[in-house]
Write an enzyme that holds these catalytic residues in place. Structure first.
Site: not given
Length: 367
Positions: A92, A210, A106, A89-90, A85-87
């Protein structure tokens, strides 16, 4: 009477001593300041950002400080094959720090400003709280320019993936993701409500800012866990909002954000209401929908219009089985969503009240 030559020599000597004294004082002050800074901050290499010792008070001291060498080994040097996954700014990564211990790692962006800002936000919020419906932060790594956060691994992935993607990606042991049942969807949003209620009821309330389907993770029993606190902020008890730039995801943002309003807990309530609509309809809040006249309207306008016309059953995701589906429960579900998404923040219910509304549905329909 002293000669002019003697007076000139005396004046030169006096000036020399005065200049020497001033230079010595300046040198002493610079040395003292430099020494003081060395004892109060830890510089991050290759960036102007510093992590001060006072920042160690940002989070629960029981959090583990993980060595970068261990993280590199656990993620095979942050292999793209392990990205789950991607949060904000980064990326995972799925990793095994110890036998039988699976975690989500992350690695924040190398960008000094954004990476450190998210690191600080997560540590100040998620690093201080524990709740069944909020993902656990286990540890961190802050070395050089690297900033990494280590979380519990949530087996089923994000709610977004279950709503829109039926392909297998390694997060689930099944070959195919089956559509979520109505009962499961209700329990998921109730879990999110409980997590938000906990955050908002703290002495220094936490605003997530968010809330969306991709930031809700599902465990093996499909219990909801709120994740990604990179935009989260704490509200001092003496204030009702946080004055900050607009942040979040289009479609979930409350209308007051576009009129100069600060971030408040009621902004989270609005985003939660949009999530409720999305979970029930399987429609993305940021995309427009054609109404009965073929005119494109915003998702929230379409949803409000359908509810006002008692068309709740037609709004449901077509993949939801209608067997044993209680129409009154569906209408009550959408009624709560409309309460959350009214334009005026003052008219929205608190997350505490929303949790109680869900329990009333449970009592009435024997969930």
């Amino acid at each position: 009477m002293a000669s002019p030559l003697l007076l000139a020599v005396a004046a030169s000597i006096a000036s020399f001593f005065i200049i020497t004294l001033i230079v010595s004082i300046i040198f002493f002050i610079c040395q003292f300041t430099k020494k003081h800074r060395r004892t109060t901050s830890i510089p991050i290499r290759n960036t102007s950002t510093v992590i001060s010792i006072s920042d160690s008070q940002m989070f629960d001291p029981s959090l583990n400080k993980i060595d970068m060498v261990d993280l590199v080994n656990a993620t095979r040097n942050f292999s793209p094959d392990l990205i789950v996954g991607d949060g904000s700014f980064g990326y995972v990564y799925k990793a095994h720090l110890a036998p039988g211990s699976t975690v989500a790692v992350k690695k924040l962006a190398a960008d000094a400003f954004h990476g450190y800002r998210e690191f600080k936000a997560e540590m100040e919020t998620l690093g201080k709280i524990r709740h069944d419906n909020i993902v656990n932060l286990f540890g961190y790594c802050a070395t050089g320019s690297d900033r990494v956060l280590i979380y519990e691994f949530i087996e089923k992935g994000s709610l977004d993936q279950w709503l829109y993607d039926t392909s297998s990606d390694g997060l689930d042991t099944s070959a195919l993701r089956l559509p979520l049942s109505w009962r499961t969807r209700v329990n998921i949003v109730k879990g999110v409500a409980k997590g938000l209620s906990f955050m908002h009821s703290l002495e220094e309330a936490i605003i997530h800012r968010d809330i969306k389907a991709s930031n809700v993770l599902l465990d093996v029993n499909f219990n909801a866990h709120i994740a990604d606190f990179g935009l989260a902020r704490r509200i001092d008890s003496s204030h009702s909002h946080v004055s900050t730039q607009v942040a979040g995801t289009m479609g979930y943002l409350p209308p007051e954000y576009f009129h100069g309003g600060g971030a408040t807990v009621m902004g989270d309530v609005y985003s939660f209401g949009m999530l409720m609509f999305e979970v029930a309809t399987c429609r993305r809040p940021n995309l427009k929908i054609k109404d009965e006249n073929g005119v494109e309207v915003r998702f929230v306008e379409w949803a409000m219009s359908m509810v006002s016309q008692n068309q709740e059953m037609k709004m449901l995701d077509v993949r939801i089985s209608k067997d044993d589906l209680d129409e009154n429960e569906v209408k009550e579900f959408f009624r709560i969503a409309t309460f959350c998404t009214v334009d005026s923040p003052r008219l929205r219910p608190s997350m505490h009240d929303i949790v109680h509304l869900f329990y009333e549905i449970q009592d009435e329909t024997s969930i």
